[in-house]
Design an enzyme around this catalytic site. Structure first.
Site, PDB file in Angstrom:
ATOM      1  N   HIS A 154       1.164  -1.176   0.143  1.00 25.40           N
ATOM      2  CA  HIS A 154       0.652   0.217  -0.214  1.00 25.40           C
ATOM      3  C   HIS A 154       0.622   0.993  -0.046  1.00 25.40           C
ATOM      4  O   HIS A 154       1.294   1.655   0.946  1.00 25.40           O
ATOM      5  CB  HIS A 154      -0.678  -0.521   1.169  1.00 25.40           C
ATOM      6  CG  HIS A 154      -1.992   0.767   0.797  1.00 25.40           C
ATOM      7  ND1 HIS A 154      -3.216   1.252   0.459  1.00 25.40           N
ATOM      8  CD2 HIS A 154      -1.735   2.648   1.299  1.00 25.40           C
ATOM      9  CE1 HIS A 154      -3.832   2.183   0.734  1.00 25.40           C
ATOM     10  NE2 HIS A 154      -2.999   2.822   1.046  1.00 25.40           N
ATOM     11  N   CYS A 155       0.893   2.137  -0.796  1.00 22.74           N
ATOM     12  CA  CYS A 155       1.635   3.017  -1.288  1.00 22.74           C
ATOM     13  C   CYS A 155       1.146   4.410  -0.938  1.00 22.74           C
ATOM     14  O   CYS A 155      -0.243   4.857  -1.694  1.00 22.74           O
ATOM     15  CB  CYS A 155       2.331   3.047  -2.999  1.00 22.74           C
ATOM     16  SG  CYS A 155       3.268   4.403  -2.808  1.00 22.74           S
ATOM     17  N   PRO A 156       1.551   5.036  -0.095  1.00 24.83           N
ATOM     18  CA  PRO A 156       1.168   6.042   0.754  1.00 24.83           C
ATOM     19  C   PRO A 156       1.484   7.388  -0.219  1.00 24.83           C
ATOM     20  O   PRO A 156       0.657   8.636  -0.088  1.00 24.83           O
ATOM     21  CB  PRO A 156       1.660   6.578   1.704  1.00 24.83           C
ATOM     22  CG  PRO A 156       2.878   5.362   2.038  1.00 24.83           C
ATOM     23  CD  PRO A 156       2.584   4.196   1.331  1.00 24.83           C
ATOM     24  N   ASN A 206      -3.149   5.063  -2.165  1.00 23.57           N
ATOM     25  CA  ASN A 206      -3.585   3.173  -2.989  1.00 23.57           C
ATOM     26  C   ASN A 206      -2.951   2.346  -2.896  1.00 23.57           C
ATOM     27  O   ASN A 206      -1.366   2.343  -2.422  1.00 23.57           O
ATOM     28  CB  ASN A 206      -3.654   3.737  -4.431  1.00 23.57           C
ATOM     29  CG  ASN A 206      -5.174   3.144  -4.626  1.00 23.57           C
ATOM     30  OD1 ASN A 206      -5.862   1.785  -4.205  1.00 23.57           O
ATOM     31  ND2 ASN A 206      -5.560   3.504  -6.002  1.00 23.57           N
TER      32      ASN A 206
END
Lengths: 340, 132
Positions: free
Chosen positions: A165-167, A171
């Site tokens: 999960h990439c901040p 997303n």
């Protein structure tokens, strides 16, 4: 009453444009990245490109055009990575959940705790290219997670080919947006270096005309761009290299961190590095499975259960967990009938 | 003694992961369908669905070309054209509808679109007559 499916979609996601775009609920950093890219691009065109065209040579227009194209790609890849469905797997409805539980195999660890009537199994083993792979039962999504899928705690849904999960893009990065994410990293790297090299050129030429200190004073925008781009390149370069290596070996970050394949070979691996890249970047586009813009059917509303084939008694704890998951998924709906 | 009326049952044909994560459904004949439709008809249907999805996920120069083109346009092309995969899922849905209409429906069997279940499984609704 017809309602679009995104309105009742369970999990922590936000939808925009009537379900066309989606992201997780934390988008502040994502917006910051977009603003940073746009501001840098604008400064680049307004100051550096103007300087080069006006004072150096009109033949430098292609340099500005390359910058424009690059900025377009960076923004498109970023928006695509941040606003597409990363590959969420829709949660199983009641009827399927019952059926799914019957598929699992008895787990020696849970049966030993002595539940009467047996507990729903947590695992199911499938064979992939001759290798035994354990699929774990997801209590929230009511299904055995497909191979390589994982439950994202932040989005609260299972995602296919979960990477991380990439901040920064706000997303999950998974099956459907991994290529956008990777292309964003690469294009960001290239454009950062490109902008930095133009900045240096501008500074050198300007200091020849008016001296270095005066050049810094006259073109502060160039200095700002240089630092923003430099920071971006430092942040992104390592990551781009890491993902290049992951693509070459056809692994996901999740598998790499958890060291899933320490004892066995990666059963999903394609053997040719070039082919791995082609598949990841230019391969087929898997469709979104959650049908955000479709309409909710009545059957889904009530979770009607037409007689499940394998009703297995659930332990009270899991049952209550499932009930809460179900009620949360059917929040705006009418009373859900419990058919157990 | 009162006869119980017709009742229905749902079964879910699971994915077959033996060839990796590509979409494939298990063509193992479910016991619940015995006596309703022939094993061969069932397997034909599943095989055809598998073929459609195999084509959807096939890697060849044409697909790579489309992927590259989409990438070069910054993926704006997807606003105008459906992807090959989408066309294939639609074809699979049409095929299942056809099979339902021509063969399954009259035996009280109704196959669902796998996209409705997130390509996890194919839902099959079986209606049994009460006296069976």
């Amino acid at each position: 009453m017809t309602q679009r499916k995104w309105r009742v979609f369970p999990g922590n996601n936000r939808f925009y444009c009537n379900g066309l775009l989606m992201s997780s609920t934390q988008v502040a950093v994502f917006l910051f990245v977009i603003v940073a890219v746009i501001v840098t691009a604008c400064l680049f065109f307004a100051f550096d490109c103007r300087f080069l065209i006006q004072y150096v040579h009109p033949g430098t227009i292609p340099l500005a055009l390359i910058g424009l194209l690059g900025a377009f790609y960076v923004l498109m890849f970023l928006l695509k990575a941040g606003c597409t469905d990363p590959g969420f797997i829709p949660r199983a409805r009641q009827d399927e959940a019952h059926y799914n539980q019957g598929l699992g195999e008895p787990d020696p660890n849970t049966t030993s705790t002595g539940y009467v009537g047996g507990t729903p199994s947590k695992y199911r083993t499938v064979e992939i290219h001759g290798q035994q792979i354990k699929l774990k039962y997801c209590v929230t999504c009511n299904m055995f997670r497909p191979p390589r899928a994982s439950h994202c705690g932040l989005c609260n849904n299972c995602v296919e080919n979960f990477d991380h999960h990439c901040p920064w893009v706000g997303n999950c990065v998974a099956k459907r947006n991994y290529r956008y994410f990777y292309l964003f990293l690469v294009s960001m790297c290239i454009m950062g270096l490109y902008v930095m090299s133009i900045n240096i050129t501008v500074m050198v030429l300007a200091s020849r005309m008016v001296g270095f200190v005066n050049a810094l004073k006259t073109y502060p925008a160039t200095v700002i761009e240089f630092f923003i781009s430099g920071f971006a390149v430092i942040a992104v370069f390592g990551l781009a290299c890491y993902h290049t290596q992951l693509i070459a070996t056809m692994k996901t970050t999740n598998e790499e961190i958890k060291n899933t394949f320490r004892t066995s070979q990666n059963p999903y691996r394609q053997h040719n590095v070039l082919k791995n890249f082609c598949i990841t970047i230019c391969g087929p586009f898997p469709p979104s499975l959650i049908d955000r813009r479709g309409f909710v059917k009545d059957e889904e509303h009530h979770g009607v259960d037409y007689g499940a084939t394998n009703p297995i008694m659930m332990d009270p704890e899991q049952r209550s967990m499932q009930d809460t998951a179900d009620t949360s998924s059917q929040l705006p709906l009418t009373t859900s009938t419990d058919n157990n | 003694m009162e006869r119980s009326g017709p009742f229905s049952k749902k079964i879910f044909i699971q994915r077959d992961y033996s060839y990796g994560t590509a979409v494939r459904f298990s063509s193992e004949f479910p016991q619940e369908l015995r006596g309703k439709i022939g094993e061969r008809e069932f397997q034909e249907t599943i095989d055809e669905i598998n073929v459609i999805f195999e084509e959807a996920e096939a890697y060849n120069c044409q697909r790579y070309g489309e992927g590259c083109l989409a990438c070069l346009t910054g993926y704006t092309i997807h606003f105008c054209f459906k992807t090959h995969y989408q066309k294939c899922t639609e074809r699979a849905a049409r095929y299942i509808q056809e099979r339902n209409y021509h063969i399954f429906e009259r035996h009280g069997v109704l196959m669902g679109d796998p996209m409705d279940r997130g390509l996890r499984c194919i839902e099959v609704n079986i209606t049994y007559d009460g006296d069976q």
